[in-house]
Motif scaffolding. Structure first.
Motif, PDB file in Angstrom:
ATOM      1  N   THR A  26      20.885  12.207 -34.542  1.00 28.72           N
ATOM      2  CA  THR A  26      21.661  12.001 -35.749  1.00 28.72           C
ATOM      3  C   THR A  26      21.070  10.861 -36.553  1.00 28.72           C
ATOM      4  N   PRO A  28      20.777   7.374 -38.056  1.00 28.75           N
ATOM      5  CA  PRO A  28      21.339   6.105 -37.593  1.00 28.75           C
ATOM      6  C   PRO A  28      22.308   5.498 -38.603  1.00 28.75           C
ATOM      7  N   GLU A 218      22.283   6.761 -30.514  1.00 31.27           N
ATOM      8  CA  GLU A 218      23.625   7.042 -30.009  1.00 31.27           C
ATOM      9  C   GLU A 218      23.854   6.371 -28.658  1.00 31.27           C
ATOM     10  N   ARG A 231      27.655   6.282 -32.700  1.00 29.03           N
ATOM     11  CA  ARG A 231      26.398   6.017 -33.398  1.00 29.03           C
ATOM     12  C   ARG A 231      26.082   4.530 -33.274  1.00 29.03           C
TER      13      ARG A 231
END
Length: 337
Positions: A26, A28, A218, A231
């Motif tokens: 994902t 950051p 993560e 996150r």
């Protein structure tokens, strides 16, 4: 973050193969104006500890404000007191019933028993603090970290060529039981081992926190099979590294690796998490600058500080200070953000 040692311990694994599926990392949480928002942390050298010559593989906060450390190259485990005085040390045997060939991680079951992960022999040893053999658990993979959390003992593997296919295992009744936390995928031969390199931190409530060191920004909170994902904030100067990651095949590639954070620890006073990261810029001596980031229990950014040393490991010394071991093996007492 430590170029020579990281290549020795991770790159050799990564070059043997890695995950090849599409990336599932994902975006950051970038800390904007990171350098301007970060304080400059002071650090005082600790020459007596530096003089021990330890080559640190693992640093673990344990009960009573103490710090347990493993010097893999010397085959030695030591326990430091709240004031960093040396309480005891144990030289690990290489052969025999309690033999450990390649110690990589350690934790303290109680004041009489150690757990030691042996990477080369693929096992976890139970060893008395006097050197007594108290049992062996064999693992079908290379162990990376062994950690206690509540009544449970967990093992984080070193991922090699997409194997094993789990990020966490439970050690129970002499067996290794896989947990429902699968690998994260990144394209290319060398990304898999780095992307799935995790650090584990135990919480007083028995939960385990697992945080990716590279590529995947993560962390996970593991509670008896229940997983919460968070996150992890990183400095804004790391944006180009995450948006355009390159393979890690040579030593010079390490300067471009997307670093999330290493050596996370729990602040015993507040329950906050603190971890080492790169600032994204260069120190006057040409090394990449390091910083400490403080987040709350859900990884919301609180504050940060830039370190004057090339930090490799960190552990708490109280709410406002930490012991920091540099890439060169120099020990310091540093302010914490």
């Amino acid at each position: 973050m430590n170029r020579s040692r990281m290549l020795a311990s991770v790159l050799a694994l990564a070059l043997a193969g890695g995950a090849c599926a599409a990336p599932d990392g994902t975006e950051p949480v970038y800390i904007e104006d990171f350098v301007a928002r970060s304080s400059l942390l002071s650090c005082d050298p600790l020459p007596e500890l530096t003089g021990e010559g330890w080559v640190v593989e693992d640093v673990v906060p344990v009960d009573g404000g103490r710090t347990l450390l493993l010097s893999g190259q010397m085959g030695e485990v030591a326990l430091l007191g709240r004031d960093l005085s040396l309480l005891w040390r144990l030289e690990l045997e290489e052969e025999g019933p309690a033999g450990v060939g390649s110690p990589i991680s350690v934790d303290l079951v109680d004041d009489s028993t150690l757990l030691v992960g042996d990477r080369g022999r693929q096992l976890v040893k139970r060893i008395g603090t006097g050197g007594e053999d108290r049992g062996t658990i064999r693992t079908p993979f290379f162990p990376h970290q062994v950690r206690l959390a509540g009544e449970n003992t967990y093992l984080v593997p070193a991922v090699l060529a997409g194997y094993p296919d789990r990020l966490l295992y439970l050690l129970r009744d002499g067996r290794v039981e896989e947990q429902a936390l699968g690998l994260r995928r990144y394209p290319g031969m060398t990304h898999g081992a780095f992307a799935n390199r995790l650090s584990a931190v135990r919480r007083p409530d028995g939960h385990l926190i697992l945080m990716h060191a590279f590529y995947i920004p993560e962390a996970y909170r593991w509670d008896r099979g229940e997983v919460a994902r968070y996150r992890v904030p990183v400095p804004d100067a790391m944006r180009p590294f995450f948006r355009d990651p390159r393979p890690v095949e040579r030593e010079e590639d390490m300067a471009h690796i997307p670093v999330v954070g290493t050596s996370p620890y729990l602040d015993p006073g507040t329950g906050n998490m603190i971890y080492i990261t790169r600032t994204g810029d260069t120190a006057p001596d040409g090394t990449t600058r390091k910083a400490l980031i403080r987040v709350d229990s859900t990884f919301q950014y609180l504050r940060s500080g830039i370190l004057p040393v090339d930090a490799l490991f960190a552990a708490p010394l109280g709410p406002d200070s930490a012991v920091v071991v540099s890439n060169q093996g120099v020990w310091h007492r540093c302010a914490a953000p």
